[in-house]
Write a protein that holds these residues in place. Structure first.
Motif, PDB file in Angstrom:
ATOM      1  N   SER A  54     -56.903  14.772 -22.463  1.00  0.00           N
ATOM      2  CA  SER A  54     -57.157  15.708 -23.560  1.00  0.00           C
ATOM      3  C   SER A  54     -56.411  17.023 -23.336  1.00  0.00           C
ATOM      4  O   SER A  54     -56.360  17.552 -22.240  1.00  0.00           O
ATOM      5  CB  SER A  54     -58.649  15.955 -23.708  1.00  0.00           C
ATOM      6  OG  SER A  54     -59.189  16.438 -22.505  1.00  0.00           O
ATOM      7  N   GLY A  55     -55.814  17.486 -24.409  1.00  0.00           N
ATOM      8  CA  GLY A  55     -55.079  18.733 -24.354  1.00  0.00           C
ATOM      9  C   GLY A  55     -53.602  18.578 -24.026  1.00  0.00           C
ATOM     10  O   GLY A  55     -52.845  19.519 -24.135  1.00  0.00           O
ATOM     11  N   VAL A  56     -53.170  17.393 -23.649  1.00  0.00           N
ATOM     12  CA  VAL A  56     -51.767  17.164 -23.310  1.00  0.00           C
ATOM     13  C   VAL A  56     -50.977  16.891 -24.589  1.00  0.00           C
ATOM     14  O   VAL A  56     -51.324  16.015 -25.371  1.00  0.00           O
ATOM     15  CB  VAL A  56     -51.622  15.974 -22.326  1.00  0.00           C
ATOM     16  CG1 VAL A  56     -50.168  15.581 -22.165  1.00  0.00           C
ATOM     17  CG2 VAL A  56     -52.228  16.322 -20.986  1.00  0.00           C
ATOM     18  N   GLU A  57     -49.940  17.665 -24.784  1.00  0.00           N
ATOM     19  CA  GLU A  57     -49.114  17.503 -25.977  1.00  0.00           C
ATOM     20  C   GLU A  57     -47.775  16.855 -25.664  1.00  0.00           C
ATOM     21  O   GLU A  57     -47.166  16.244 -26.533  1.00  0.00           O
ATOM     22  CB  GLU A  57     -48.877  18.854 -26.634  1.00  0.00           C
ATOM     23  CG  GLU A  57     -50.135  19.494 -27.188  1.00  0.00           C
ATOM     24  CD  GLU A  57     -49.851  20.835 -27.826  1.00  0.00           C
ATOM     25  OE1 GLU A  57     -48.687  21.121 -28.150  1.00  0.00           O
ATOM     26  OE2 GLU A  57     -50.812  21.603 -27.999  1.00  0.00           O
ATOM     27  N   HIS A  58     -47.293  17.005 -24.443  1.00  0.00           N
ATOM     28  CA  HIS A  58     -45.960  16.527 -24.092  1.00  0.00           C
ATOM     29  C   HIS A  58     -46.050  15.467 -23.001  1.00  0.00           C
ATOM     30  O   HIS A  58     -46.630  15.707 -21.943  1.00  0.00           O
ATOM     31  CB  HIS A  58     -45.091  17.690 -23.614  1.00  0.00           C
ATOM     32  CG  HIS A  58     -45.002  18.798 -24.614  1.00  0.00           C
ATOM     33  ND1 HIS A  58     -44.196  18.723 -25.723  1.00  0.00           N
ATOM     34  CD2 HIS A  58     -45.636  19.989 -24.679  1.00  0.00           C
ATOM     35  CE1 HIS A  58     -44.325  19.831 -26.427  1.00  0.00           C
ATOM     36  NE2 HIS A  58     -45.207  20.614 -25.821  1.00  0.00           N
ATOM     37  N   TYR A  59     -45.455  14.321 -23.299  1.00  0.00           N
ATOM     38  CA  TYR A  59     -45.457  13.223 -22.348  1.00  0.00           C
ATOM     39  C   TYR A  59     -44.270  12.315 -22.632  1.00  0.00           C
ATOM     40  O   TYR A  59     -43.640  12.393 -23.691  1.00  0.00           O
ATOM     41  CB  TYR A  59     -46.770  12.432 -22.412  1.00  0.00           C
ATOM     42  CG  TYR A  59     -47.063  11.866 -23.778  1.00  0.00           C
ATOM     43  CD1 TYR A  59     -46.559  10.624 -24.173  1.00  0.00           C
ATOM     44  CD2 TYR A  59     -47.844  12.567 -24.693  1.00  0.00           C
ATOM     45  CE1 TYR A  59     -46.817  10.108 -25.431  1.00  0.00           C
ATOM     46  CE2 TYR A  59     -48.103  12.062 -25.947  1.00  0.00           C
ATOM     47  CZ  TYR A  59     -47.588  10.833 -26.306  1.00  0.00           C
ATOM     48  OH  TYR A  59     -47.841  10.330 -27.557  1.00  0.00           O
ATOM     49  N   THR A  60     -43.992  11.447 -21.684  1.00  0.00           N
ATOM     50  CA  THR A  60     -42.965  10.444 -21.869  1.00  0.00           C
ATOM     51  C   THR A  60     -43.524   9.103 -21.420  1.00  0.00           C
ATOM     52  O   THR A  60     -44.412   9.052 -20.565  1.00  0.00           O
ATOM     53  CB  THR A  60     -41.676  10.803 -21.087  1.00  0.00           C
ATOM     54  OG1 THR A  60     -40.649   9.896 -21.436  1.00  0.00           O
ATOM     55  CG2 THR A  60     -41.900  10.797 -19.591  1.00  0.00           C
ATOM     56  N   VAL A  61     -43.022   8.031 -22.009  1.00  0.00           N
ATOM     57  CA  VAL A  61     -43.450   6.684 -21.635  1.00  0.00           C
ATOM     58  C   VAL A  61     -42.291   6.017 -20.908  1.00  0.00           C
ATOM     59  O   VAL A  61     -41.168   5.985 -21.407  1.00  0.00           O
ATOM     60  CB  VAL A  61     -43.849   5.862 -22.876  1.00  0.00           C
ATOM     61  CG1 VAL A  61     -44.207   4.442 -22.472  1.00  0.00           C
ATOM     62  CG2 VAL A  61     -45.004   6.522 -23.590  1.00  0.00           C
ATOM     63  N   ILE A  62     -42.579   5.507 -19.723  1.00  0.00           N
ATOM     64  CA  ILE A  62     -41.561   4.874 -18.890  1.00  0.00           C
ATOM     65  C   ILE A  62     -41.937   3.408 -18.704  1.00  0.00           C
ATOM     66  O   ILE A  62     -42.995   3.109 -18.147  1.00  0.00           O
ATOM     67  CB  ILE A  62     -41.479   5.569 -17.515  1.00  0.00           C
ATOM     68  CG1 ILE A  62     -41.216   7.060 -17.706  1.00  0.00           C
ATOM     69  CG2 ILE A  62     -40.418   4.910 -16.642  1.00  0.00           C
ATOM     70  CD1 ILE A  62     -41.480   7.894 -16.482  1.00  0.00           C
ATOM     71  N   PRO A  63     -41.095   2.488 -19.173  1.00  0.00           N
ATOM     72  CA  PRO A  63     -41.393   1.062 -18.960  1.00  0.00           C
ATOM     73  C   PRO A  63     -41.037   0.656 -17.537  1.00  0.00           C
ATOM     74  O   PRO A  63     -40.046   1.129 -16.972  1.00  0.00           O
ATOM     75  CB  PRO A  63     -40.498   0.347 -19.975  1.00  0.00           C
ATOM     76  CG  PRO A  63     -39.395   1.305 -20.261  1.00  0.00           C
ATOM     77  CD  PRO A  63     -39.910   2.683 -20.007  1.00  0.00           C
ATOM     78  N   HIS A  64     -41.845  -0.214 -16.971  1.00  0.00           N
ATOM     79  CA  HIS A  64     -41.591  -0.781 -15.642  1.00  0.00           C
ATOM     80  C   HIS A  64     -41.674  -2.297 -15.791  1.00  0.00           C
ATOM     81  O   HIS A  64     -42.696  -2.823 -16.234  1.00  0.00           O
ATOM     82  CB  HIS A  64     -42.641  -0.318 -14.635  1.00  0.00           C
ATOM     83  CG  HIS A  64     -42.611   1.161 -14.363  1.00  0.00           C
ATOM     84  ND1 HIS A  64     -41.758   1.721 -13.450  1.00  0.00           N
ATOM     85  CD2 HIS A  64     -43.326   2.171 -14.906  1.00  0.00           C
ATOM     86  CE1 HIS A  64     -41.955   3.031 -13.425  1.00  0.00           C
ATOM     87  NE2 HIS A  64     -42.904   3.322 -14.300  1.00  0.00           N
TER      88      HIS A  64
END
Length: 68
Positions: A54-64
């Motif tokens: 909660s509260g996180v606006e910036h993220y990235t998704v990394i496939p493995h």
């Protein structure tokens, strides 16, 4: 409704494919690992970010993916 399963980092070797949601633009980056259907990946990532971080606006998704 999106479907996903959060996975502990120590258990990821049991999955052929998993994803990492890593927070960005923060002093204390965090990562959550999960499995899901790739077709709805962005929607799942947004749901995980809102419910688990909660509260996180910036993220990235990394496939493995495991090599065959």
């Amino acid at each position: 409704m999106t479907q996903y399963q959060l996975v502990e980092k120590s258990d990821i070797q049991h999955h052929n494919e998993y994803y990492e949601l890593r927070t960005t633009q923060t002093e204390d980056p965090r990562s959550l690992f999960f499995t899901t259907n790739e077709e709805n990946l962005e929607e799942v990532a947004a749901d995980i970010a809102s419910s688990e971080l909660s509260g996180v606006e910036h993220y990235t998704v990394i496939p493995h993916r495991k090599d065959s």
